[in-house]
Motif scaffolding. Sequence first.
Motif, PDB file in Angstrom:
ATOM      1  N   SER A 148       2.175  -1.825  17.992  1.00 20.55           N
ATOM      2  CA  SER A 148       3.495  -1.521  17.800  1.00 20.55           C
ATOM      3  C   SER A 148       3.765  -0.411  19.226  1.00 20.55           C
ATOM      4  O   SER A 148       5.035  -0.176  19.263  1.00 20.55           O
ATOM      5  N   GLY A 157       3.399  -2.018  11.011  1.00 15.38           N
ATOM      6  CA  GLY A 157       2.135  -1.926  10.048  1.00 15.38           C
ATOM      7  C   GLY A 157       2.620  -2.854   8.776  1.00 15.38           C
ATOM      8  O   GLY A 157       3.143  -2.297   7.984  1.00 15.38           O
ATOM      9  N   ASP A 190       3.836   2.965   9.780  1.00 18.59           N
ATOM     10  CA  ASP A 190       2.702   2.943   9.044  1.00 18.59           C
ATOM     11  C   ASP A 190       1.718   1.869   9.409  1.00 18.59           C
ATOM     12  O   ASP A 190       1.238   1.014   8.791  1.00 18.59           O
ATOM     13  N   ASP A 225       2.542  -5.944  13.466  1.00 16.51           N
ATOM     14  CA  ASP A 225       0.964  -5.731  12.916  1.00 16.51           C
ATOM     15  C   ASP A 225       0.185  -6.184  14.200  1.00 16.51           C
ATOM     16  O   ASP A 225       0.412  -7.280  14.727  1.00 16.51           O
ATOM     17  N   ASN A 256       0.760  -1.220   0.035  1.00 13.02           N
ATOM     18  CA  ASN A 256       0.151   0.010   0.092  1.00 13.02           C
ATOM     19  C   ASN A 256       0.594   1.254  -0.029  1.00 13.02           C
ATOM     20  O   ASN A 256       1.032   1.889   0.951  1.00 13.02           O
ATOM     21  N   LYS A 257       1.595   1.530  -1.145  1.00 11.33           N
ATOM     22  CA  LYS A 257       2.520   2.686  -1.074  1.00 11.33           C
ATOM     23  C   LYS A 257       2.540   3.149  -2.458  1.00 11.33           C
ATOM     24  O   LYS A 257       2.404   2.437  -3.540  1.00 11.33           O
ATOM     25  N   ASN A 266      -2.844  -7.224  13.695  1.00 16.50           N
ATOM     26  CA  ASN A 266      -3.706  -8.182  13.077  1.00 16.50           C
ATOM     27  C   ASN A 266      -2.909  -9.334  12.406  1.00 16.50           C
ATOM     28  O   ASN A 266      -1.795  -8.903  11.489  1.00 16.50           O
TER      29      ASN A 266
HETATM   30  C1  LIG Z   1      -1.501   0.960   6.081  1.00 16.02           C
HETATM   31  S1  LIG Z   1      -1.492  -0.716   6.503  1.00 16.02           S
HETATM   32  C2  LIG Z   1      -0.002  -1.165   6.178  1.00 16.02           C
HETATM   33  C3  LIG Z   1       0.468  -1.254   4.877  1.00 16.02           C
HETATM   34  C4  LIG Z   1       1.788  -1.886   4.656  1.00 16.02           C
HETATM   35  N1  LIG Z   1       2.933  -1.357   5.283  1.00 16.02           N
HETATM   36  C5  LIG Z   1       2.242  -1.839   3.080  1.00 16.02           C
HETATM   37  O1  LIG Z   1       2.814  -0.940   2.696  1.00 16.02           O
HETATM   38  O2  LIG Z   1       1.615  -2.639   2.220  1.00 16.02           O
HETATM   39  C6  LIG Z   1      -1.852  -0.539   8.285  1.00 16.02           C
HETATM   40  C7  LIG Z   1      -1.618  -1.741   9.052  1.00 16.02           C
HETATM   41  O3  LIG Z   1      -1.225  -1.351  10.411  1.00 16.02           O
HETATM   42  C8  LIG Z   1      -2.105  -2.578  11.319  1.00 16.02           C
HETATM   43  N2  LIG Z   1      -2.245  -1.374  12.571  1.00 16.02           N
HETATM   44  C9  LIG Z   1      -3.332  -0.842  13.033  1.00 16.02           C
HETATM   45  N3  LIG Z   1      -2.956  -0.539  14.289  1.00 16.02           N
HETATM   46  C10 LIG Z   1      -1.889  -1.051  14.719  1.00 16.02           C
HETATM   47  C11 LIG Z   1      -1.319  -0.935  15.855  1.00 16.02           C
HETATM   48  N4  LIG Z   1      -1.718  -0.253  17.041  1.00 16.02           N
HETATM   49  N5  LIG Z   1       0.152  -1.540  15.991  1.00 16.02           N
HETATM   50  C12 LIG Z   1       0.304  -2.265  14.790  1.00 16.02           C
HETATM   51  N6  LIG Z   1      -0.157  -2.294  13.776  1.00 16.02           N
HETATM   52  C13 LIG Z   1      -1.421  -1.778  13.620  1.00 16.02           C
HETATM   53  C14 LIG Z   1      -3.215  -2.956  10.380  1.00 16.02           C
HETATM   54  O4  LIG Z   1      -3.501  -4.081  10.913  1.00 16.02           O
HETATM   55  C15 LIG Z   1      -2.617  -2.716   8.899  1.00 16.02           C
HETATM   56  O5  LIG Z   1      -2.162  -4.019   8.670  1.00 16.02           O
END
Ligand SMILES: C[S@@+](CC[C@H](N)C(=O)[O-])C[C@H]1O[C@@H](n2cnc3c(N)ncnc32)[C@H](O)[C@@H]1O
Length: 240
Positions: A134, A88, A158, A114, A63-64, A116
Amino acid sequence: MAKLHTVLLNVFLHPLRTLNNLDRQFWKSPAMSRFLTRQFHKMYYDTEKRTWGNTFWFGVQVNKCPLDLWIYQEIMHEVRPDVIIECGTAAGGSAMYLANMLDIMGKGKVLSVDINPFDGRPKHPRVTYILGSSTADDVVEQVKSHIAANDKVLVILDSDHSMRHVYNELRIYSKLVQPGSYVIVEDSNQNGYPVSPFYGPGPMEALKKFVAEDASFTIDLSREKFYLTFNPRGYLKRIR
Ligand SMILES: C[S@@+](CC[C@H](N)C(=O)[O-])C[C@H]1O[C@@H](n2cnc3c(N)ncnc32)[C@H](O)[C@@H]1O
């Protein structure tokens, strides 16, 4: 007068060349370049299904914006990190991208956190997936346990893009970064910079607060050289 003559003669003799020159002057003006970048940014971001929601690294979703991935590669080459902390993971496309760049460099590992678990994330010997928030103490301890005393660390934030969460991540993970390396705050384009104007305080507000408080980091605007970045002002370089 002679100049005007020459211009008119050129328009007459070389109409296409003159139009092309005028076109180049148009986007060379700083105001026009800002306007065009902003409009393109909004179009690119708002057509997610065609663009950033439809971007893959060897078949795995990432997702970038590819222009930012190129900047990551340039930073990695300069910093030569031993450890990259990615908050993330999502599908794991960005973790794979980072690991493959490290393969080329012949060193380094990725710790990707992450909250999830995603089924079917790609496996790679350089990537360790860590499950949890995180900013949770146990997660931070797990991350630290993978870092040796003299390791160079690069951080990419992220995950949850709320201001509060990003600010907490900045406070925690900035301490692991050495002078010369970076904390990259992703998606600082939210809340009207220039996309998602009603998002509310997010990464941009978090990073502004952080750099106002911590003089050891500076915003490296040179990383925005391709005009379009999803991380405006988000390339934070540790300078001391
Ligand atoms: C924008 S996506 C990451 C995209 C990935 N880095 C990429 O470039 O393809 C955000 C992710 O952050 C995770 N997320 C949300 N809250 C979080 C937290 N408190 N700690 C760690 N991860 C978290 C979500 O589950 C999601 O998978």
